[in-house]
Design an enzyme around this catalytic site. Structure first.
Site, PDB file in Angstrom:
ATOM      1  N   ASP A  67      17.806   8.281  15.238  1.00 17.82           N
ATOM      2  CA  ASP A  67      18.224   7.303  14.237  1.00 17.82           C
ATOM      3  C   ASP A  67      18.183   5.893  14.802  1.00 17.82           C
ATOM      4  O   ASP A  67      18.058   5.699  16.003  1.00 17.82           O
ATOM      5  CB  ASP A  67      19.629   7.643  13.714  1.00 17.82           C
ATOM      6  CG  ASP A  67      20.591   8.029  14.831  1.00 17.82           C
ATOM      7  OD1 ASP A  67      20.335   7.682  15.990  1.00 17.82           O
ATOM      8  OD2 ASP A  67      21.602   8.685  14.530  1.00 17.82           O
ATOM      9  N   ASN A 135      33.336  13.797  12.611  1.00 20.85           N
ATOM     10  CA  ASN A 135      33.293  14.325  11.238  1.00 20.85           C
ATOM     11  C   ASN A 135      32.196  15.367  11.059  1.00 20.85           C
ATOM     12  O   ASN A 135      31.866  15.737   9.941  1.00 20.85           O
ATOM     13  CB  ASN A 135      33.091  13.167  10.239  1.00 20.85           C
ATOM     14  CG  ASN A 135      31.766  12.440  10.435  1.00 20.85           C
ATOM     15  OD1 ASN A 135      30.960  12.813  11.293  1.00 20.85           O
ATOM     16  ND2 ASN A 135      31.527  11.401   9.647  1.00 20.85           N
ATOM     17  N   HIS A 137      28.995  15.034  11.880  1.00 15.61           N
ATOM     18  CA  HIS A 137      27.636  14.550  11.645  1.00 15.61           C
ATOM     19  C   HIS A 137      26.739  14.823  12.852  1.00 15.61           C
ATOM     20  O   HIS A 137      27.201  14.910  13.977  1.00 15.61           O
ATOM     21  CB  HIS A 137      27.604  13.067  11.232  1.00 15.61           C
ATOM     22  CG  HIS A 137      27.855  12.072  12.316  1.00 15.61           C
ATOM     23  ND1 HIS A 137      28.288  10.786  12.060  1.00 15.61           N
ATOM     24  CD2 HIS A 137      27.745  12.140  13.669  1.00 15.61           C
ATOM     25  CE1 HIS A 137      28.405  10.132  13.203  1.00 15.61           C
ATOM     26  NE2 HIS A 137      28.089  10.925  14.195  1.00 15.61           N
ATOM     27  N   GLU A 142      25.724  12.176   7.598  1.00 13.86           N
ATOM     28  CA  GLU A 142      27.159  12.193   7.363  1.00 13.86           C
ATOM     29  C   GLU A 142      27.519  13.374   6.455  1.00 13.86           C
ATOM     30  O   GLU A 142      26.635  13.981   5.848  1.00 13.86           O
ATOM     31  CB  GLU A 142      27.577  10.875   6.691  1.00 13.86           C
ATOM     32  CG  GLU A 142      27.275   9.619   7.530  1.00 13.86           C
ATOM     33  CD  GLU A 142      28.194   9.451   8.743  1.00 13.86           C
ATOM     34  OE1 GLU A 142      28.647  10.452   9.313  1.00 13.86           O
ATOM     35  OE2 GLU A 142      28.448   8.292   9.116  1.00 13.86           O
TER      36      GLU A 142
HETATM   37  P1  PGA Z   1      29.418   9.979  20.880  1.00 12.97           P
HETATM   38  O1  PGA Z   1      28.711  10.023  19.460  1.00 12.97           O
HETATM   39  O2  PGA Z   1      28.519  10.730  21.836  1.00 12.97           O
HETATM   40  O3  PGA Z   1      29.504   8.530  21.208  1.00 12.97           O
HETATM   41  O4  PGA Z   1      30.745  10.632  20.728  1.00 12.97           O
HETATM   42  C1  PGA Z   1      28.208  11.243  18.986  1.00 12.97           C
HETATM   43  C2  PGA Z   1      27.715  11.090  17.564  1.00 12.97           C
HETATM   44  O5  PGA Z   1      28.331  10.336  16.785  1.00 12.97           O
HETATM   45  O6  PGA Z   1      26.730  11.744  17.211  1.00 12.97           O
END
Ligand code: PGA
Length: 257
Positions: A67, A135, A137, A142
């Site tokens: 992304d 959450n 994702h 999302e």
């Molecule tokens: P993080 O993010 O590794 O900074 O916890 C993971 C994500 O949001 O996919």
């Protein structure tokens, strides 16, 4: 799903690194799907170490990041392109032309379609690295993302914007739109390696592994994937009720190998 529960974030990264190195040794011209966020940073450090020792090369590798924020130039310190240069690409022998990101500074609707077309030109992803959001994702898919979605523009949830605020200065513009590979795109990868560390990820890991298949936990779509390796530390595994089985199955798997 193969669930590997290990002591700490270093061993999570080490196991993920072993998976990537094995993939590149078996197929030096592999296509890797890559993720940003804090979780994979140690993995990238370990890959750089293994590269410097001459164990692994990236000359023929293509990479596709999951992304990118819409509206951030690749030179912007918060862009995911900048992140990847800093934590991985500047330190390995990858060819710049083989690095792929969604094109976020032009017509984003056609850029999303183009990304899928380039992915299919290289015959898809061999190994996809994933983190997971609190959450549930994966990428910027999302909750309530279509389980069959392809690369597209996505609005981030307030929860995700908040979780990522730590990377931005107080008065800095923080985008809330991104282009992300879809869940269907991720499901096309031939092997998925998902990493998670820390107690804040425990509910999402529980929902992904033991919960129902549902768009409210986008990562649960991986229950339908034939080859997923989930590598987590003790804290992220804390809410799994079938923990004993996962440990036992992993030991049996190691004996077989
Ligand atoms: P993080 O993010 O590794 O900074 O916890 C993971 C994500 O949001 O996919």
């Amino acid at each position: 799903m193969k669930i590997i529960i290990t002591n700490n974030s270093h061993s999570v990264a080490e196991i993920a690194c072993d998976n990537v190195v094995a993939q590149l040794k078996a197929k030096p011209f592999s296509v890797l799907g890559l993720a940003t966020g804090s979780t994979p940073i140690t993995l990238y450090e370990k890959l750089i170490e293994r590269h410097k020792k001459g164990e692994v090369h990236f000359k023929e590798v293509h990479t596709f990041n999951l992304d990118e924020y819409i509206g951030l130039e690749e030179t912007h310190p918060q862009s995911y392109r900048f992140f990847m240069d800093r934590y991985l690409f500047n330190h390995i022998d990858i060819q710049r032309d083989n690095i792929h990101f969604p094109e976020v500074m032009s017509d984003v609707l056609s850029a999303a379609k183009d990304y899928e077309a380039i992915l299919s030109d290289v015959n898809g992803i061999d190994l996809q690295i994933l983190g997971i959001g609190q959450n549930g994702h994966i990428g910027f898919n999302e909750p309530y993302s279509s389980l069959g979605s392809r690369t597209r523009v996505k609005t981030l949830t307030r929860n995700t914007v908040e979780a990522n605020r730590r990377f931005f200065d107080e008065d800095e513009y923080q985008p809330h739109l991104a282009i992300t590979m879809g869940l269907g795109t991720i499901m096309d990868a031939r092997h998925v390696v998902l990493l998670a560390t820390g107690e804040s990820k425990a509910p999402a890991i529980r929902d992904m592994v033991e919960g129902a298949l549902t768009a409210s936990c986008p990562a649960s779509v991986l229950q339908m994937h034939a080859k997923v390796t989930v590598v987590i530390d003790e804290a992220a595994a804390a809410l799994l009720s079938d923990r004993d089985y996962f440990d036992w199955a992993h030991k049996e798997q190691l004996r077989l190998e």
